[in-house]
Scaffold this active site. Structure first.
Site, short mmCIF file in Angstrom:
data_model
loop_
_atom_site.label_atom_id
_atom_site.label_comp_id
_atom_site.label_asym_id
_atom_site.label_seq_id
_atom_site.Cartn_x
_atom_site.Cartn_y
_atom_site.Cartn_z
N ASP A 220 52.58 39.28 48.33
CA ASP A 220 51.56 40.14 48.93
C ASP A 220 51.46 41.44 48.14
OD1 ASP A 220 49.84 40.39 51.54
OD2 ASP A 220 50.80 42.34 51.29
N HIS B 225 36.22 48.20 46.10
CA HIS B 225 36.47 46.75 46.17
C HIS B 225 36.41 46.07 44.81
CE1 HIS B 225 36.80 46.36 50.52
NE2 HIS B 225 35.87 47.29 50.61
N GLU C 135 44.88 39.36 50.06
CA GLU C 135 45.70 39.75 48.90
C GLU C 135 46.98 38.97 48.83
OE1 GLU C 135 46.77 42.71 52.25
OE2 GLU C 135 45.07 41.48 51.61
N ASP D 265 39.31 43.72 43.38
CA ASP D 265 39.16 42.37 42.83
C ASP D 265 39.88 42.27 41.48
OD1 ASP D 265 37.68 41.67 45.01
OD2 ASP D 265 35.74 41.68 43.98
N ASN E 17 42.08 49.49 47.96
CA ASN E 17 40.63 49.28 48.09
C ASN E 17 39.93 50.55 48.56
OD1 ASN E 17 40.09 46.71 47.19
ND2 ASN E 17 40.38 45.73 49.17
#
Length: 284
Positions: free
Chosen positions: A153, A166, A197, A170, A161
């Site tokens: 994780d 965002h 994630e 990514d 973010n």
């Protein structure tokens, strides 16, 4: 390609199209067993089909990989049928019709890859992971070999973010996926985006010690990317936490995918609670 076999699986007739399909002349095949030159896994599959043919309705179909003498790899689909005996004393014979389905197989493989791949990270998707997870647990229990699961994780990813946007998030997930992909390279292992994630890794025939070394390599690899994350102290770089659990058939009570996942997820929680950017092993 049309082939006729006697009751012992020996070729009696082979049509001239064997040259194009198999890369072999008919005279090189006549008198040889159907199993001659087959790889072990292919022979096992074909033996199963011929056994079913002898006891079943009299029709069988199978798909195998064949390598021609020049090294070209092709996929062949064969339909086999028992021939009716002309009189009671006649031994049973079998006729087989084989066709090259390589183009169709490649197209299907490409479709399967698209259906089983996460668009963002290019890792396997959750649907593929779930299917392989069950199959690998079954195989581990049957062969009495360990199976390890890593739950990975991204640390404080929501804050990442919120801070960088965002699109940057990514990019961060793609970078983590690339580290995982470059570390876990065996064909039988599975790396998947489990959700958000979170990444899951299945390591076949891998005990807890070996799995911990792999998990640590992934953790260090992500940290060494040096991706700025100012809201992830103390390093202020993007990091991951990893929960590890191992199924060891015959040595503990964990024998199902659900139990293994629960232990790995709890280990991941412990890694987060202990300060993040670390690997925690279930039961340690």
């Amino acid at each position: 390609l049309i082939t006729r076999f006697d009751e012992h699986g020996i070729r009696e007739y082979v049509s001239p199209s064997s040259i194009g399909i198999l890369g072999l002349e008919p005279e090189d095949l006549i008198g040889r067993s159907i199993f001659s030159g087959m790889a072990e896994d292919t022979e096992f599959l074909v033996r199963q089909a011929t056994e079913r043919l002898g006891s079943g309705p009299g029709h069988e179909k199978f798909l195998i990989r064949h390598v021609k003498p020049d090294g070209e790899e092709v996929w062949l689909e064969t339909a086999m049928s028992r021939l009716p005996a002309s009189h009671p004393a006649q031994a049973p014979r079998v006729v087989a019709i084989t066709r090259d389905v390589s183009r169709h197989k490649r197209a299907q493989d490409e479709l399967d890859l698209l259906a089983n791949t996460d668009d963002l990270t290019r890792l396997a998707n959750r649907r593929f992971f779930n299917a392989r997870f069950e199959a690998m647990v079954t195989a581990a229990n049957r062969s009495m070999t360990p199976l390890s699961l890593l739950m990975i994780d991204a640390d404080r990813f929501k804050l990442f973010n919120d801070t960088y946007g965002h699109a940057a998030g990514d990019d961060c997930l793609r970078a983590i996926a690339q580290v995982v992909r470059s570390t876990v390279i065996r064909p039988g292992d599975v790396c998947a985006r489990y959700g958000g994630e979170e990444v899951a890794v299945l390591l076949a025939a891998t005990d807890a010690k070996a799995a911990h070394a792999i998990a640590e390599s992934i953790r260090v690899g992500v940290e060494e990317i040096g991706l700025e994350h100012g809201r992830n102290p103390p390093s202020n770089r993007a990091t991951i936490s990893v929960g590890l659990a191992t199924l060891t058939p015959g040595q503990d009570l964990v024998t199902t995918s659900q139990a293994l996942f629960k232990r790995a997820d709890e280990a991941l929680y412990n890694a987060k609670a202990a300060g993040r950017n670390r690997v925690e092993t279930a039961g340690s």
